[in-house]
Write an enzyme that holds these catalytic residues in place. Structure first.
Site, PDB file in Angstrom:
ATOM      1  N   GLU A   1     -82.089   3.809  49.744  1.00 45.41           N
ATOM      2  CA  GLU A   1     -83.230   3.254  50.494  1.00 45.41           C
ATOM      3  C   GLU A   1     -83.366   1.741  50.388  1.00 45.41           C
ATOM      4  O   GLU A   1     -84.156   1.212  49.604  1.00 45.41           O
ATOM      5  CB  GLU A   1     -84.530   3.932  50.030  1.00 45.41           C
ATOM      6  CG  GLU A   1     -84.519   5.423  50.256  1.00 45.41           C
ATOM      7  CD  GLU A   1     -85.895   6.055  50.126  1.00 45.41           C
ATOM      8  OE1 GLU A   1     -86.833   5.379  49.655  1.00 45.41           O
ATOM      9  OE2 GLU A   1     -86.043   7.220  50.526  1.00 45.41           O
TER      10      GLU A   1
ATOM     11  N   GLU B   1     -82.693  13.476  50.788  1.00 51.55           N
ATOM     12  CA  GLU B   1     -84.042  13.724  50.257  1.00 51.55           C
ATOM     13  C   GLU B   1     -84.921  14.264  51.370  1.00 51.55           C
ATOM     14  O   GLU B   1     -84.838  13.813  52.511  1.00 51.55           O
ATOM     15  CB  GLU B   1     -84.731  12.440  49.736  1.00 51.55           C
ATOM     16  CG  GLU B   1     -84.203  11.915  48.441  1.00 51.55           C
ATOM     17  CD  GLU B   1     -84.938  10.654  47.970  1.00 51.55           C
ATOM     18  OE1 GLU B   1     -86.101  10.432  48.369  1.00 51.55           O
ATOM     19  OE2 GLU B   1     -84.313   9.892  47.218  1.00 51.55           O
TER      20      GLU B   1
HETATM   21  C1  PNW Z   1     -88.288   7.890  48.168  1.00 51.85           C
HETATM   22  N1  PNW Z   1     -92.716   5.158  52.013  1.00 51.85           N
HETATM   23  O1  PNW Z   1     -89.165   6.816  48.158  1.00 51.85           O
HETATM   24  C2  PNW Z   1     -87.413   7.652  46.953  1.00 51.85           C
HETATM   25  O2  PNW Z   1     -86.048   7.664  47.193  1.00 51.85           O
HETATM   26  C3  PNW Z   1     -87.790   8.488  45.780  1.00 51.85           C
HETATM   27  O3  PNW Z   1     -87.388   7.824  44.620  1.00 51.85           O
HETATM   28  C4  PNW Z   1     -89.262   8.794  45.806  1.00 51.85           C
HETATM   29  O4  PNW Z   1     -89.738   9.409  44.655  1.00 51.85           O
HETATM   30  C5  PNW Z   1     -89.510   9.671  47.025  1.00 51.85           C
HETATM   31  O5  PNW Z   1     -89.017   9.060  48.210  1.00 51.85           O
HETATM   32  C6  PNW Z   1     -90.963  10.039  47.248  1.00 51.85           C
HETATM   33  O6  PNW Z   1     -91.726   8.891  47.450  1.00 51.85           O
HETATM   34  C7  PNW Z   1     -90.027   6.479  49.147  1.00 51.85           C
HETATM   35  O7  PNW Z   1     -93.739   4.511  51.641  1.00 51.85           O
HETATM   36  C8  PNW Z   1     -91.152   5.755  48.768  1.00 51.85           C
HETATM   37  O8  PNW Z   1     -92.508   5.406  53.247  1.00 51.85           O
HETATM   38  C9  PNW Z   1     -92.033   5.306  49.713  1.00 51.85           C
HETATM   39  C10 PNW Z   1     -91.812   5.598  51.048  1.00 51.85           C
HETATM   40  C11 PNW Z   1     -90.685   6.341  51.437  1.00 51.85           C
HETATM   41  C12 PNW Z   1     -89.809   6.768  50.472  1.00 51.85           C
END
Ligand code: PNW
Length: 482
Positions: A200, A388
């Protein structure tokens, strides 16, 4: 009411059940065979897995010579994370990894996506490797393989070694990443055949360096922030080259990217076309650059003098051929055709739009179909994994030790249904990694948001399967959405 002919009656289990309902009688659910005609069976060999990341589950922050990462620094800085929480201990998977492999085994997954903590391997980011750090991953990998679980390894899931001067603001960090990727892939590729470089880009570049909500918590101006993005994707590109140079042929290399998923507001050709254009345009700094080996004109024009500066050779590295693209998919962005130069317009979500426990996690299960389809239609990658997908819920552990997370099952079931559509239409979806195996350190949200299908009591570190774990085990066993 229309009458039902004998012929139609015999056609499918569904029709017969409907007819039985009309007639006020009941029939066995699967009157004409083992399975329902409408059962959402996945292709044979489809891989089911779970995903985690090092800083979120390991703990052992100072164990066996691990150096600090920018997330150690950030989480220990007052006011940066929910209730000041850190990943110092979290699930303590550093010591309890055998238990975690048991959880995986009980689910019946064939794969596990995990990440490696760079600063366990190189406590200073570069230079002398720390053998004890690698030993930990050797133990985890051996335990997985002994249980017939195939590891998919992410090299960088945000925990950048603190010692690297300037972090992602420095081009040297991209080179340091390539050295680290070379070392790890060389030592693990006897047992690991699937590597993901980074996880990401937006989260570790924009959110960390422009918005300041994630480590290192900076609020850079557009020009320097775009250069941070460039160093991120350059690290990926140099990493791909390093992995290929240090592993046997046949080793599969990709990444895990949360590309913005554009969903057509109505499934008609003009809105579908708008979604495709938006996908290319909206992901220009990251996935589009990787897939096309260049920054597209609309991005360069939009950024003007702030556009990232590439050195000779950078874009070739960034455009390195990939064996697969991993997509982390959570939420939709709705788009419609518009009579503008871009050819599309983004729809803002109404305030009533539903979301899961995390406010950002809006629910639009068709995003998993469109995420796959847009990427495949534009760039035809050799393979796609959902690296994911999952959600946060307000889980409550009952005195009987149960968590009835029906909302998570709802979220997962609906996403899998739309993923099934992508597979049934022939898009090369090879596997699905559920985020996450167990509750863990949810970055700036600390332990306040739970994403696991196993509940973790963070005082005792005991793990409890939730309803969603029970459900996922059955999905895996049947290779079908239930
Ligand atoms: C992902 N958003 O993070 C990550 O790859 C993980 O480590 C995390 O725990 C998981 O998704 C759940 O959050 C994100 O704000 C964090 O759109 C924030 C966002 C998207 C993905």
């Amino acid at each position: 009411m229309k009458s039902i002919t004998r012929r139609q009656f015999g056609k499918t289990a569904l029709a017969s059940a409907a007819a039985a309902a009309l007639a006020g009688t009941s029939l066995p659910k699967f009157a004409f065979g083992e399975t329902s005609a409408t059962e959402l069976q996945f292709p044979k060999g489809f891989l089911w897995g779970c995903a985690t990341a090092a800083y979120q589950i390991e703990g052992g922050a100072k164990a066996d010579g691990r150096g600090p990462s920018i997330w150690d620094t950030f989480s220990h800085t007052p006011g940066k994370t929910y209730q000041g929480e850190t990943g110092d201990v979290t699930d303590d998977s550093y010591h309890l990894y055998k238990e975690d492999v048991k959880l995986l085994k009980n689910l019946g997954v064939s794969t596990y996506r995990m990440s490696i903590s760079w600063s366990r391997i190189f406590p200073n980011g570069t230079g002398q490797p720390n053998a004890k750090g690698l030993d930990y991953y050797n133990r985890v990998l051996d335990e997985l393989l002994a249980n017939n679980i195939t590891p998919y390894v992410t090299l960088f899931h945000w925990d950048l070694p603190q010692a690297l001067p300037g972090g992602w603001q420095s081009r040297d960090t991209s080179k340091a990443f390539a050295d680290y990727a070379a070392y790890v892939s060389k030592h693990l590729s006897d047992r690991v055949h699937h590597f993901m470089t980074t996880n990401e880009f937006t989260c570790f570049t924009d959110i960390g360096y422009r918005e300041g909500r994630f480590a290192p918590g900076l609020k850079l101006a557009d020009g320097p922030a775009n250069q941070v993005r460039h160093h991120g994707i350059l690290a990926h590109g140099l990493g791909v080259q390093a992995i290929r140079a240090n592993t046997p042929s046949g080793t599969q290399v990709g990444l895990a990217e949360n590309a913005v998923v554009y969903v057509p507001v109505i499934e008609t050709p003009e809105h579908i076309e708008a979604a495709r254009k938006a996908t290319r345009d909206g992901n220009a700094p990251f996935l589009t650059a990787l897939m096309e080996g260049k920054y597209i004109d609309s991005y360069l024009q939009r950024e003007g003098a702030n556009a990232p500066k590439a050195e000779p050779g950078d874009m070739e590295a960034i455009g390195s051929r990939l064996d697969f693209v991993g997509l982390n998919i959570y939420t939709p962005t709705y788009v419609r055709a518009a009579d503008t130069p871009a050819g599309y317009a983004i729809e803002k979500a109404p305030t009533s739009y539903p979301h899961m426990a995390s406010p950002w996690l809006t629910i639009g299960p068709e995003c998993i179909y469109w995420g796959v389809r847009n990427v495949c239609d534009l760039w035809k990658p050799a393979g796609i994994y959902i690296t994911e997908n999952g959600c946060s819920s307000d889980d409550v552990l009952t005195p009987a030790g149960r968590v009835e997370d029906t909302d998570r099952v709802m979220y997962l079931r609906n996403h899998m249904t739309h993923l099934h559509r992508a597979a049934a239409e022939g898009y090369p979806v090879k596997g699905y990694f559920l985020w996450s195996l167990m509750d863990n350190y949810e970055w700036a949200d600390g332990y306040g948001k739970r994403f696991g299908i196993h509940y973790v009591d963070f005082k005792t570190l005991k793990r409890y399967p939730k309803l969603s774990a029970e459900w996922y085990r059955d999905v895996i066993a049947r290779n079908s959405v239930l």
